[in-house]
Write a protein that holds these residues in place. Structure first.
Motif, PDB file in Angstrom:
ATOM      1  N   ARG A   1      -1.012   8.366 -10.470  1.00  0.00           N
ATOM      2  CA  ARG A   1      -0.853   8.347  -9.011  1.00  0.00           C
ATOM      3  C   ARG A   1      -2.198   7.987  -8.389  1.00  0.00           C
ATOM      4  NH1 ARG A   1       3.930   9.874  -7.131  1.00  0.00           N
ATOM      5  NH2 ARG A   1       5.318  11.078  -8.480  1.00  0.00           N
ATOM      6  N   PRO A   2      -2.213   7.495  -7.150  1.00  0.00           N
ATOM      7  CA  PRO A   2      -3.454   6.971  -6.559  1.00  0.00           C
ATOM      8  C   PRO A   2      -4.529   8.012  -6.283  1.00  0.00           C
ATOM      9  CG  PRO A   2      -1.527   6.288  -5.290  1.00  0.00           C
ATOM     10  CD  PRO A   2      -1.064   7.278  -6.281  1.00  0.00           C
ATOM     11  N   ASP A   3      -4.239   9.297  -6.446  1.00  0.00           N
ATOM     12  CA  ASP A   3      -5.251  10.300  -6.148  1.00  0.00           C
ATOM     13  C   ASP A   3      -6.259  10.483  -7.285  1.00  0.00           C
ATOM     14  OD1 ASP A   3      -3.266  13.298  -6.854  1.00  0.00           O
ATOM     15  OD2 ASP A   3      -3.159  11.262  -7.652  1.00  0.00           O
ATOM     16  N   VAL A   4      -6.030   9.803  -8.415  1.00  0.00           N
ATOM     17  CA  VAL A   4      -6.999   9.836  -9.513  1.00  0.00           C
ATOM     18  C   VAL A   4      -7.366   8.404  -9.890  1.00  0.00           C
ATOM     19  CG1 VAL A   4      -6.204  12.025 -10.432  1.00  0.00           C
ATOM     20  CG2 VAL A   4      -5.203   9.911 -11.278  1.00  0.00           C
ATOM     21  N   SER A   5      -8.563   8.220 -10.419  1.00  0.00           N
ATOM     22  CA  SER A   5      -9.031   6.871 -10.757  1.00  0.00           C
ATOM     23  C   SER A   5      -8.817   6.538 -12.230  1.00  0.00           C
ATOM     24  CB  SER A   5     -10.508   6.715 -10.413  1.00  0.00           C
ATOM     25  OG  SER A   5     -11.265   7.662 -11.141  1.00  0.00           O
TER      26      SER A   5
ATOM     27  N   LYS B   1      -6.110   9.431 -19.123  1.00  0.00           N
ATOM     28  CA  LYS B   1      -6.180   9.087 -20.542  1.00  0.00           C
ATOM     29  C   LYS B   1      -5.183   9.923 -21.321  1.00  0.00           C
ATOM     30  CE  LYS B   1      -9.519   8.762 -24.340  1.00  0.00           C
ATOM     31  NZ  LYS B   1     -10.928   8.921 -24.745  1.00  0.00           N
ATOM     32  N   GLU B   2      -4.465   9.251 -22.223  1.00  0.00           N
ATOM     33  CA  GLU B   2      -3.567   9.948 -23.141  1.00  0.00           C
ATOM     34  C   GLU B   2      -3.724   9.310 -24.513  1.00  0.00           C
ATOM     35  OE1 GLU B   2      -0.041  11.297 -19.978  1.00  0.00           O
ATOM     36  OE2 GLU B   2       0.485  10.152 -21.767  1.00  0.00           O
ATOM     37  N   GLY B   3      -4.450   9.995 -25.368  1.00  0.00           N
ATOM     38  CA  GLY B   3      -4.700   9.449 -26.695  1.00  0.00           C
ATOM     39  C   GLY B   3      -5.510   8.170 -26.612  1.00  0.00           C
ATOM     40  N   ARG B   4      -4.997   7.100 -27.207  1.00  0.00           N
ATOM     41  CA  ARG B   4      -5.715   5.823 -27.190  1.00  0.00           C
ATOM     42  C   ARG B   4      -5.443   5.002 -25.928  1.00  0.00           C
ATOM     43  NH1 ARG B   4      -3.995   2.367 -30.468  1.00  0.00           N
ATOM     44  NH2 ARG B   4      -2.045   3.335 -31.153  1.00  0.00           N
ATOM     45  N   PHE B   5      -4.569   5.503 -25.067  1.00  0.00           N
ATOM     46  CA  PHE B   5      -4.148   4.761 -23.881  1.00  0.00           C
ATOM     47  C   PHE B   5      -4.800   5.340 -22.619  1.00  0.00           C
ATOM     48  CE2 PHE B   5      -0.943   2.337 -26.065  1.00  0.00           C
ATOM     49  CZ  PHE B   5      -0.556   3.150 -27.115  1.00  0.00           C
ATOM     50  N   THR B   6      -5.390   4.457 -21.819  1.00  0.00           N
ATOM     51  CA  THR B   6      -6.052   4.862 -20.581  1.00  0.00           C
ATOM     52  C   THR B   6      -5.605   3.954 -19.449  1.00  0.00           C
ATOM     53  OG1 THR B   6      -8.014   5.630 -21.767  1.00  0.00           O
ATOM     54  CG2 THR B   6      -8.271   5.183 -19.413  1.00  0.00           C
ATOM     55  N   ILE B   7      -5.249   4.563 -18.312  1.00  0.00           N
ATOM     56  CA  ILE B   7      -5.011   3.790 -17.094  1.00  0.00           C
ATOM     57  C   ILE B   7      -6.244   3.939 -16.213  1.00  0.00           C
ATOM     58  CG2 ILE B   7      -3.656   3.483 -15.002  1.00  0.00           C
ATOM     59  CD1 ILE B   7      -1.287   4.697 -16.305  1.00  0.00           C
ATOM     60  N   SER B   8      -6.756   2.797 -15.732  1.00  0.00           N
ATOM     61  CA  SER B   8      -7.802   2.809 -14.717  1.00  0.00           C
ATOM     62  C   SER B   8      -7.204   2.327 -13.414  1.00  0.00           C
ATOM     63  CB  SER B   8      -8.954   1.883 -15.133  1.00  0.00           C
ATOM     64  OG  SER B   8      -9.557   2.350 -16.314  1.00  0.00           O
TER      65      SER B   8
ATOM     66  N   THR C   1       0.819  -1.216   0.000  1.00  0.00           N
ATOM     67  CA  THR C   1       0.000   0.000   0.000  1.00  0.00           C
ATOM     68  C   THR C   1       0.856   1.271   0.000  1.00  0.00           C
ATOM     69  OG1 THR C   1      -0.140  -0.162   2.407  1.00  0.00           O
ATOM     70  CG2 THR C   1      -1.957  -1.111   1.133  1.00  0.00           C
ATOM     71  N   ALA C   2       2.169   1.123   0.137  1.00  0.00           N
ATOM     72  CA  ALA C   2       3.056   2.287   0.080  1.00  0.00           C
ATOM     73  C   ALA C   2       3.353   2.718  -1.351  1.00  0.00           C
ATOM     74  CB  ALA C   2       4.359   1.991   0.813  1.00  0.00           C
ATOM     75  N   PHE C   3       2.989   1.881  -2.310  1.00  0.00           N
ATOM     76  CA  PHE C   3       3.194   2.264  -3.705  1.00  0.00           C
ATOM     77  C   PHE C   3       2.364   3.504  -4.003  1.00  0.00           C
ATOM     78  CE2 PHE C   3       6.025  -0.865  -4.710  1.00  0.00           C
ATOM     79  CZ  PHE C   3       5.561  -2.153  -4.886  1.00  0.00           C
ATOM     80  N   ASP C   4       2.988   4.502  -4.642  1.00  0.00           N
ATOM     81  CA  ASP C   4       2.250   5.727  -4.917  1.00  0.00           C
ATOM     82  C   ASP C   4       2.514   6.277  -6.320  1.00  0.00           C
ATOM     83  OD1 ASP C   4       4.425   7.916  -2.918  1.00  0.00           O
ATOM     84  OD2 ASP C   4       4.822   6.607  -4.628  1.00  0.00           O
ATOM     85  N   TYR C   5       3.123   5.468  -7.151  1.00  0.00           N
ATOM     86  CA  TYR C   5       3.389   5.894  -8.530  1.00  0.00           C
ATOM     87  C   TYR C   5       3.341   4.651  -9.387  1.00  0.00           C
ATOM     88  CZ  TYR C   5       6.101   7.628 -12.553  1.00  0.00           C
ATOM     89  OH  TYR C   5       6.533   7.969 -13.807  1.00  0.00           O
ATOM     90  N   PHE C   6       2.518   4.696 -10.465  1.00  0.00           N
ATOM     91  CA  PHE C   6       2.256   3.502 -11.262  1.00  0.00           C
ATOM     92  C   PHE C   6       2.432   3.833 -12.744  1.00  0.00           C
ATOM     93  CE2 PHE C   6       0.592   1.073  -7.731  1.00  0.00           C
ATOM     94  CZ  PHE C   6       0.142   2.047  -6.863  1.00  0.00           C
ATOM     95  N   PRO C   7       3.612   3.550 -13.293  1.00  0.00           N
ATOM     96  CA  PRO C   7       3.826   3.798 -14.730  1.00  0.00           C
ATOM     97  C   PRO C   7       3.613   2.533 -15.553  1.00  0.00           C
ATOM     98  CG  PRO C   7       5.929   3.454 -13.634  1.00  0.00           C
ATOM     99  CD  PRO C   7       4.858   3.283 -12.585  1.00  0.00           C
TER     100      PRO C   7
END
Lengths: 113, 110
Positions: A51-55, A58-65, A28-34
Protein backbone atom coordinates in the motif's frame (compact mmCIF):
# COMPACT_ATOMS: atom_id res chain seq x y z
CA UNK A 1 -5.81 7.09 -16.60
CA UNK A 2 -6.74 3.58 -15.56
CA UNK A 3 -3.69 2.03 -17.19
CA UNK A 4 -0.78 0.37 -15.48
CA UNK A 5 2.30 0.27 -17.67
CA UNK A 6 4.76 -2.56 -17.09
CA UNK A 7 8.27 -3.06 -18.37
CA UNK A 8 10.18 -4.89 -19.67
CA UNK A 9 8.02 -7.27 -21.70
CA UNK A 10 10.60 -9.99 -21.26
CA UNK A 11 13.65 -10.45 -19.09
CA UNK A 12 16.46 -12.97 -19.10
CA UNK A 13 18.57 -13.34 -15.97
CA UNK A 14 21.30 -15.72 -14.91
CA UNK A 15 20.78 -17.88 -11.86
CA UNK A 16 21.74 -15.94 -8.76
CA UNK A 17 21.15 -12.57 -10.41
CA UNK A 18 18.64 -9.84 -9.57
CA UNK A 19 15.45 -9.54 -11.62
CA UNK A 20 13.81 -6.11 -11.70
CA UNK A 21 10.37 -5.41 -13.15
CA UNK A 22 8.92 -1.92 -13.21
CA UNK A 23 5.38 -0.53 -13.27
CA UNK A 24 3.99 2.97 -13.57
CA UNK A 25 0.49 4.31 -13.08
CA UNK A 26 -1.44 7.56 -13.56
CA UNK A 27 -4.49 7.16 -11.34
CA UNK A 28 -3.64 8.67 -7.95
CA UNK A 29 -6.69 6.93 -6.47
CA UNK A 30 -4.91 3.59 -6.67
CA UNK A 31 -4.17 2.46 -3.13
CA UNK A 32 -3.36 -1.23 -3.38
CA UNK A 33 -0.58 -2.69 -5.54
CA UNK A 34 -0.22 -6.48 -5.76
CA UNK A 35 2.18 -8.53 -7.84
CA UNK A 36 1.07 -11.83 -9.33
CA UNK A 37 3.11 -14.75 -10.65
CA UNK A 38 1.72 -16.99 -13.38
CA UNK A 39 3.12 -20.30 -14.56
CA UNK A 40 2.02 -21.80 -17.90
CA UNK A 41 -1.39 -23.46 -17.65
CA UNK A 42 -2.08 -21.96 -14.23
CA UNK A 43 -3.95 -18.94 -12.97
CA UNK A 44 -2.03 -16.00 -11.49
CA UNK A 45 -1.03 -16.37 -7.83
CA UNK A 46 -0.47 -13.47 -5.44
CA UNK A 47 3.21 -12.99 -4.73
CA UNK A 48 3.40 -9.84 -2.63
CA UNK A 49 1.40 -6.63 -2.23
CA UNK A 50 1.98 -3.10 -0.95
CA UNK A 51 0.00 0.00 0.00
CA UNK A 52 1.23 3.57 -0.61
CA UNK A 53 1.91 4.28 3.07
CA UNK A 54 5.16 2.27 2.91
CA UNK A 55 8.06 2.62 0.48
CA UNK A 56 9.27 -0.96 0.59
CA UNK A 57 8.03 -4.40 1.49
CA UNK A 58 10.13 -7.54 1.56
CA UNK A 59 9.06 -11.17 1.66
CA UNK A 60 11.89 -13.63 1.32
CA UNK A 61 13.68 -13.02 -1.97
CA UNK A 62 10.91 -10.74 -3.25
CA UNK A 63 10.84 -6.99 -2.57
CA UNK A 64 8.42 -4.31 -3.73
CA UNK A 65 9.78 -0.77 -3.91
CA UNK A 66 7.17 1.99 -4.10
CA UNK A 67 7.70 5.61 -5.14
CA UNK A 68 4.46 7.50 -4.55
CA UNK A 69 5.64 10.84 -5.96
CA UNK A 70 6.82 9.22 -9.19
CA UNK A 71 3.78 6.92 -9.32
CA UNK A 72 6.03 3.95 -9.87
CA UNK A 73 6.58 0.62 -8.18
CA UNK A 74 8.88 -2.26 -8.90
CA UNK A 75 9.46 -5.89 -8.05
CA UNK A 76 12.96 -7.09 -7.23
CA UNK A 77 13.72 -10.80 -7.16
CA UNK A 78 17.02 -11.44 -5.42
CA UNK A 79 19.10 -14.56 -6.07
CA UNK A 80 16.86 -15.47 -9.02
CA UNK A 81 16.34 -19.19 -9.54
CA UNK A 82 15.24 -21.21 -12.61
CA UNK A 83 12.03 -22.00 -10.70
CA UNK A 84 11.22 -18.28 -10.75
CA UNK A 85 10.80 -18.46 -14.53
CA UNK A 86 7.21 -17.34 -15.05
CA UNK A 87 5.12 -14.38 -16.15
CA UNK A 88 4.84 -11.59 -13.60
CA UNK A 89 2.01 -9.08 -13.50
CA UNK A 90 1.78 -5.91 -11.50
CA UNK A 91 -1.69 -4.65 -10.68
CA UNK A 92 -3.45 -1.79 -8.96
CA UNK A 93 -6.79 -1.19 -7.31
CA UNK A 94 -8.51 1.94 -6.07
CA UNK A 95 -10.87 2.25 -3.15
CA UNK A 96 -13.36 3.96 -5.46
CA UNK A 97 -13.46 0.92 -7.73
CA UNK A 98 -13.01 -1.84 -5.20
CA UNK A 99 -12.66 -5.35 -6.58
CA UNK A 100 -11.40 -4.24 -9.97
CA UNK A 101 -7.72 -5.02 -10.40
CA UNK A 102 -6.06 -3.16 -13.27
CA UNK A 103 -3.17 -5.28 -14.52
CA UNK A 104 0.03 -4.44 -16.33
CA UNK A 105 0.82 -6.24 -19.57
CA UNK A 106 3.06 -8.81 -17.91
CA UNK A 107 6.78 -9.64 -17.96
CA UNK A 108 8.04 -13.02 -19.06
CA UNK A 109 11.00 -13.84 -16.82
CA UNK A 110 13.48 -16.53 -17.82
CA UNK A 111 16.19 -17.49 -15.37
CA UNK A 112 19.02 -19.48 -16.93
CA UNK A 113 20.78 -22.11 -14.80
CA UNK B 1 -8.32 -26.70 0.97
CA UNK B 2 -9.51 -26.83 -2.63
CA UNK B 3 -8.74 -23.82 -4.78
CA UNK B 4 -10.92 -22.03 -7.29
CA UNK B 5 -12.19 -24.44 -9.91
CA UNK B 6 -13.40 -23.62 -13.40
CA UNK B 7 -15.17 -25.63 -16.07
CA UNK B 8 -14.81 -26.50 -18.79
CA UNK B 9 -11.06 -26.38 -19.28
CA UNK B 10 -11.45 -25.76 -22.98
CA UNK B 11 -14.43 -24.60 -25.00
CA UNK B 12 -14.69 -24.30 -28.76
CA UNK B 13 -17.55 -22.34 -30.29
CA UNK B 14 -18.36 -20.77 -33.61
CA UNK B 15 -19.03 -17.11 -34.23
CA UNK B 16 -22.54 -16.06 -33.18
CA UNK B 17 -22.99 -18.86 -30.64
CA UNK B 18 -23.26 -18.47 -26.87
CA UNK B 19 -20.70 -19.67 -24.34
CA UNK B 20 -21.26 -20.45 -20.65
CA UNK B 21 -18.31 -20.68 -18.30
CA UNK B 22 -18.55 -21.83 -14.70
CA UNK B 23 -16.61 -21.07 -11.55
CA UNK B 24 -16.63 -22.50 -8.04
CA UNK B 25 -14.95 -20.27 -5.45
CA UNK B 26 -12.84 -21.35 -2.53
CA UNK B 27 -15.09 -22.56 0.28
CA UNK B 28 -16.14 -19.62 2.43
CA UNK B 29 -15.38 -16.97 -0.20
CA UNK B 30 -18.34 -14.80 -1.10
CA UNK B 31 -16.86 -12.71 -3.90
CA UNK B 32 -16.22 -13.93 -7.43
CA UNK B 33 -14.38 -11.99 -10.13
CA UNK B 34 -14.06 -12.63 -13.86
CA UNK B 35 -11.14 -11.55 -16.04
CA UNK B 36 -10.32 -11.97 -19.72
CA UNK B 37 -6.73 -12.76 -20.62
CA UNK B 38 -6.37 -12.29 -24.34
CA UNK B 39 -3.03 -12.85 -26.02
CA UNK B 40 -0.82 -9.80 -25.65
CA UNK B 41 -3.42 -7.81 -23.72
CA UNK B 42 -2.83 -8.87 -20.14
CA UNK B 43 -5.75 -9.44 -17.79
CA UNK B 44 -8.83 -7.29 -18.30
CA UNK B 45 -11.42 -7.02 -15.52
CA UNK B 46 -14.87 -8.19 -16.56
CA UNK B 47 -17.20 -8.53 -13.57
CA UNK B 48 -17.34 -8.75 -9.78
CA UNK B 49 -20.11 -10.52 -7.90
CA UNK B 50 -20.58 -10.48 -4.17
CA UNK B 51 -23.42 -12.00 -2.18
CA UNK B 52 -25.33 -12.64 -5.40
CA UNK B 53 -25.13 -9.07 -6.67
CA UNK B 54 -23.08 -7.51 -9.48
CA UNK B 55 -20.81 -5.00 -7.71
CA UNK B 56 -18.54 -3.74 -10.47
CA UNK B 57 -18.21 -4.13 -14.21
CA UNK B 58 -15.36 -3.57 -16.64
CA UNK B 59 -15.45 -1.98 -20.09
CA UNK B 60 -17.05 -4.88 -21.92
CA UNK B 61 -20.25 -4.91 -24.02
CA UNK B 62 -23.54 -6.13 -22.50
CA UNK B 63 -23.26 -9.46 -24.30
CA UNK B 64 -20.85 -10.36 -21.51
CA UNK B 65 -23.00 -11.14 -18.50
CA UNK B 66 -23.06 -13.42 -15.55
CA UNK B 67 -24.61 -14.30 -12.27
CA UNK B 68 -23.75 -15.64 -8.85
CA UNK B 69 -25.74 -18.42 -7.26
CA UNK B 70 -26.75 -18.80 -3.59
CA UNK B 71 -23.82 -21.20 -3.07
CA UNK B 72 -21.52 -18.39 -4.38
CA UNK B 73 -20.58 -20.24 -7.56
CA UNK B 74 -20.80 -18.16 -10.69
CA UNK B 75 -21.49 -18.32 -14.40
CA UNK B 76 -20.13 -16.10 -17.14
CA UNK B 77 -22.21 -15.95 -20.30
CA UNK B 78 -20.95 -14.56 -23.57
CA UNK B 79 -23.59 -14.07 -26.24
CA UNK B 80 -23.17 -13.53 -29.98
CA UNK B 81 -19.56 -14.72 -29.87
CA UNK B 82 -17.02 -12.85 -31.95
CA UNK B 83 -13.59 -14.05 -33.06
CA UNK B 84 -11.89 -11.57 -30.73
CA UNK B 85 -13.60 -13.19 -27.73
CA UNK B 86 -11.06 -16.00 -28.02
CA UNK B 87 -9.10 -15.82 -24.77
CA UNK B 88 -8.41 -17.41 -21.43
CA UNK B 89 -11.17 -16.52 -18.99
CA UNK B 90 -10.04 -16.46 -15.41
CA UNK B 91 -12.20 -16.57 -12.33
CA UNK B 92 -10.98 -15.44 -8.93
CA UNK B 93 -12.55 -15.51 -5.50
CA UNK B 94 -11.91 -13.66 -2.26
CA UNK B 95 -13.16 -13.26 1.25
CA UNK B 96 -11.10 -10.15 1.97
CA UNK B 97 -8.77 -8.27 -0.32
CA UNK B 98 -6.66 -10.97 -1.92
CA UNK B 99 -8.02 -12.48 -5.11
CA UNK B 100 -7.24 -16.16 -5.65
CA UNK B 101 -7.37 -17.26 -9.27
CA UNK B 102 -8.51 -20.48 -10.88
CA UNK B 103 -6.72 -22.10 -13.83
CA UNK B 104 -9.07 -20.57 -16.38
CA UNK B 105 -11.23 -21.68 -19.28
CA UNK B 106 -9.69 -21.41 -22.73
CA UNK B 107 -12.42 -20.20 -25.12
CA UNK B 108 -11.74 -20.51 -28.83
CA UNK B 109 -14.16 -18.91 -31.29
CA UNK B 110 -13.93 -20.19 -34.86
Amino acid sequence: QQQVKQSPQSLIVQKGGISIINCAYENTAFDYFPWYQQFPGKGPALLIAIRPDVSEKKEGRFTISFNKSAKQFSLHIMDSQPGDSATYFCAAESGTSYGKLTFGQGTILTVHP
Amino acid sequence: EAGVTQSPTHLIKTRGQQATLRCSPISGHTSVYWYQQALGLGLQFLLWYDEGEERNRGNFPPRFSGRQFPNYSSELNVNALELEDSALYLCASSLGHTQYFGPGTRLTVL
